[in-house]
Design a protein around this motif. Structure first.
Motif, PDB file in Angstrom:
ATOM      1  N   ALA A 220      48.959  44.755  50.780  1.00 11.32           N
ATOM      2  CA  ALA A 220      49.663  43.528  51.179  1.00 11.32           C
ATOM      3  C   ALA A 220      48.791  42.303  50.955  1.00 11.32           C
ATOM      4  N   CYS A 221      47.477  42.506  50.877  1.00 15.89           N
ATOM      5  CA  CYS A 221      46.565  41.356  50.788  1.00 15.89           C
ATOM      6  C   CYS A 221      46.014  41.175  49.378  1.00 15.89           C
ATOM      7  N   ALA A 222      46.716  41.729  48.381  1.00 20.61           N
ATOM      8  CA  ALA A 222      46.221  41.653  46.990  1.00 20.61           C
ATOM      9  C   ALA A 222      46.094  40.198  46.542  1.00 20.61           C
ATOM     10  N   VAL A 223      44.985  39.896  45.889  1.00 18.72           N
ATOM     11  CA  VAL A 223      44.702  38.535  45.411  1.00 18.72           C
ATOM     12  C   VAL A 223      44.405  38.629  43.927  1.00 18.72           C
ATOM     13  N   GLU A 224      45.062  37.773  43.145  1.00 16.33           N
ATOM     14  CA  GLU A 224      44.822  37.770  41.704  1.00 16.33           C
ATOM     15  C   GLU A 224      43.591  36.924  41.423  1.00 16.33           C
ATOM     16  N   THR A 225      42.610  37.513  40.786  1.00 18.54           N
ATOM     17  CA  THR A 225      41.386  36.775  40.467  1.00 18.54           C
ATOM     18  C   THR A 225      41.105  36.891  38.972  1.00 18.54           C
ATOM     19  N   THR A 226      40.128  36.139  38.508  1.00 21.34           N
ATOM     20  CA  THR A 226      39.766  36.227  37.093  1.00 21.34           C
ATOM     21  C   THR A 226      39.138  37.580  36.760  1.00 21.34           C
ATOM     22  N   ARG A 227      38.784  38.339  37.787  1.00 25.21           N
ATOM     23  CA  ARG A 227      38.217  39.683  37.578  1.00 25.21           C
ATOM     24  C   ARG A 227      39.200  40.762  37.992  1.00 25.21           C
ATOM     25  N   GLY A 228      40.484  40.426  37.932  1.00 26.93           N
ATOM     26  CA  GLY A 228      41.524  41.396  38.259  1.00 26.93           C
ATOM     27  C   GLY A 228      41.982  41.275  39.699  1.00 26.93           C
ATOM     28  N   ILE A 229      42.808  42.224  40.120  1.00 21.43           N
ATOM     29  CA  ILE A 229      43.345  42.198  41.476  1.00 21.43           C
ATOM     30  C   ILE A 229      42.256  42.640  42.458  1.00 21.43           C
ATOM     31  N   LYS A 230      42.061  41.825  43.488  1.00 28.60           N
ATOM     32  CA  LYS A 230      41.117  42.169  44.559  1.00 28.60           C
ATOM     33  C   LYS A 230      41.898  42.176  45.874  1.00 28.60           C
ATOM     34  N   LEU A 231      41.298  42.784  46.884  1.00 30.32           N
ATOM     35  CA  LEU A 231      41.935  42.855  48.198  1.00 30.32           C
ATOM     36  C   LEU A 231      41.210  41.932  49.171  1.00 30.32           C
ATOM     37  N   ALA A 232      41.988  41.057  49.836  1.00 25.00           N
ATOM     38  CA  ALA A 232      41.368  40.118  50.782  1.00 25.00           C
ATOM     39  C   ALA A 232      40.656  40.861  51.903  1.00 25.00           C
ATOM     40  N   CYS A 233      41.214  41.981  52.348  1.00 20.49           N
ATOM     41  CA  CYS A 233      40.621  42.670  53.502  1.00 20.49           C
ATOM     42  C   CYS A 233      39.312  43.369  53.152  1.00 20.49           C
ATOM     43  N   ALA A 234      39.194  43.838  51.925  1.00 17.42           N
ATOM     44  CA  ALA A 234      38.022  44.632  51.556  1.00 17.42           C
ATOM     45  C   ALA A 234      37.039  43.839  50.690  1.00 17.42           C
ATOM     46  N   ASP A 235      37.559  43.017  49.776  1.00 10.61           N
ATOM     47  CA  ASP A 235      36.689  42.264  48.863  1.00 10.61           C
ATOM     48  C   ASP A 235      36.442  40.847  49.370  1.00 10.61           C
ATOM     49  N   GLY A 236      37.255  40.379  50.294  1.00  6.60           N
ATOM     50  CA  GLY A 236      37.163  39.024  50.859  1.00  6.60           C
ATOM     51  C   GLY A 236      36.983  39.129  52.358  1.00  6.60           C
ATOM     52  N   PRO A 237      37.630  38.255  53.115  1.00  8.28           N
ATOM     53  CA  PRO A 237      38.600  37.258  52.677  1.00  8.28           C
ATOM     54  C   PRO A 237      37.990  36.027  52.005  1.00  8.28           C
ATOM     55  N   ALA A 238      36.654  35.934  51.916  1.00  8.02           N
ATOM     56  CA  ALA A 238      36.065  34.809  51.179  1.00  8.02           C
ATOM     57  C   ALA A 238      35.793  35.253  49.740  1.00  8.02           C
ATOM     58  N   PHE A 239      36.225  34.435  48.792  1.00 13.71           N
ATOM     59  CA  PHE A 239      36.025  34.724  47.372  1.00 13.71           C
ATOM     60  C   PHE A 239      35.314  33.549  46.717  1.00 13.71           C
ATOM     61  N   ASP A 240      34.626  33.871  45.631  1.00 12.46           N
ATOM     62  CA  ASP A 240      34.002  32.804  44.851  1.00 12.46           C
ATOM     63  C   ASP A 240      35.108  31.924  44.265  1.00 12.46           C
ATOM     64  N   LEU A 241      34.997  30.630  44.471  1.00 14.76           N
ATOM     65  CA  LEU A 241      36.032  29.709  43.982  1.00 14.76           C
ATOM     66  C   LEU A 241      36.256  29.855  42.489  1.00 14.76           C
ATOM     67  N   ILE A 242      35.197  30.135  41.757  1.00 14.16           N
ATOM     68  CA  ILE A 242      35.336  30.222  40.300  1.00 14.16           C
ATOM     69  C   ILE A 242      36.213  31.413  39.896  1.00 14.16           C
ATOM     70  N   GLU A 243      36.313  32.421  40.740  1.00 13.86           N
ATOM     71  CA  GLU A 243      37.169  33.566  40.450  1.00 13.86           C
ATOM     72  C   GLU A 243      38.636  33.282  40.768  1.00 13.86           C
ATOM     73  N   LEU A 244      38.883  32.267  41.593  1.00 11.79           N
ATOM     74  CA  LEU A 244      40.245  32.007  42.039  1.00 11.79           C
ATOM     75  C   LEU A 244      40.862  30.771  41.436  1.00 11.79           C
ATOM     76  N   GLU A 245      40.062  29.778  41.116  1.00  9.12           N
ATOM     77  CA  GLU A 245      40.639  28.464  40.916  1.00  9.12           C
ATOM     78  C   GLU A 245      41.560  28.371  39.710  1.00  9.12           C
ATOM     79  N   ARG A 246      41.342  29.194  38.699  1.00  5.27           N
ATOM     80  CA  ARG A 246      42.278  29.135  37.562  1.00  5.27           C
ATOM     81  C   ARG A 246      43.564  29.873  37.872  1.00  5.27           C
ATOM     82  N   LYS A 247      43.568  30.611  38.985  1.00  8.90           N
ATOM     83  CA  LYS A 247      44.760  31.385  39.332  1.00  8.90           C
ATOM     84  C   LYS A 247      45.681  30.620  40.264  1.00  8.90           C
ATOM     85  N   HIS A 248      45.250  29.500  40.799  1.00  6.54           N
ATOM     86  CA  HIS A 248      46.101  28.771  41.743  1.00  6.54           C
ATOM     87  C   HIS A 248      47.202  28.006  41.042  1.00  6.54           C
TER      88      HIS A 248
END
Ligand code: FES
Length: 248
Positions: A220-248
């Protein structure tokens, strides 16, 4: 991550529509005293449910706000159904710690924290931890419902003005933000304008995603990043902005 049965000792508004739930959380299952208060670090969260009822059915995410000896304080939205149900003295079933700890490198002496509205609550434990590590901290609260300054350590420089000022961004060795995807987009642009490029590891942002299982099982917490799908609960909930910003 492990289960804890914790007694609620306070359930009150912290400010605006941010609720504070405080637990007395001794952990009798370990003789070492490594209880919930010691297990949690800034950036992490717990999932809570009332063990006596299925209302609310799914566990609710509680964000670490403060620990003090065996007491642990969390924040959650005041409109969350768990808030109305819980009374002082109730026992709640918590799963914790969840999520990755937010840590700073030894060279990160100047920390800029940016919170939008009551999302700033997710940064308060981090701000105080950075102060105890002898770092300089500027905390900026954007938008409405500004956090009450008297609840912060006086060593934290607290502002309610322009969080994206070039001067502040140039000053910082590391940034952590909690807010909307619009804020994150604007932050990436402001960093590129002030520092010419967005370096990996420089800015982290906390993703607001539903996290009902907390254990990488439901997606349910899947997040699309430049390095593929990550999970907010396990890989986050904080992510490197550079991995997310092109996906917003
Ligand atoms: S909350 Fe279920 S996979 Fe993250």
């Amino acid at each position: 991550m492990k289960p804890y049965l914790c007694r609620v000792i306070e359930n009150r508004i912290l400010w605006a529509d941010a609720q504070l739930l405080i637990f007395d959380a001794p952990d009798p299952s370990t003789s070492s005293g490594q209880g919930l208060a010691r297990a949690l670090r800034p950036g992490q969260f717990a999932l809570a449910r009332d063990a006596t009822t299925r209302e609310p059915y799914l566990r609710r995410a509680l964000w670490l706000y403060q620990t003090e000896e065996t007491r642990v304080a969390f924040t959650l939205p005041a409109h969350d159904p768990l808030v109305a149900r819980v009374r002082v003295g109730d026992l709640l079933d918590l799963l914790a710690p969840l999520g990755r700890v937010i840590e700073f490198g030894a060279n990160a002496r100047r920390i800029l924290l940016i919170g939008e509205g009551t999302r700033v609550a997710q940064l308060i434990a981090l701000a105080h931890a950075a102060i105890t590590q002898a770092r300089e901290v500027v905390l900026v609260n954007r938008g409405e419902n500004i956090f009450p300054a008297h609840l912060l350590s006086p060593e934290i420089e607290y502002r309610a003005d322009d969080a994206l000022s070039a001067e502040l961004i140039a000053w910082a060795d590391a940034i952590v933000a909690s807010g909307s995807s619009e804020l994150y987009r604007a932050l990436a642009e402001a960093i590129r304008a002030a520092r010419y490029r967005l370096e990996p590891g420089f800015a982290r942002v906390i993703v607001d995603a539903p996290m009902p299982c907390g254990d990488g099982l439901c997606y349910a917490c899947a997040v699309e990043t430049t390095r593929g799908i990550k999970l907010a609960c396990a890989d986050g909930p904080a992510f490197d902005l550079i991995e997310l910003e092109r996906k917003h």
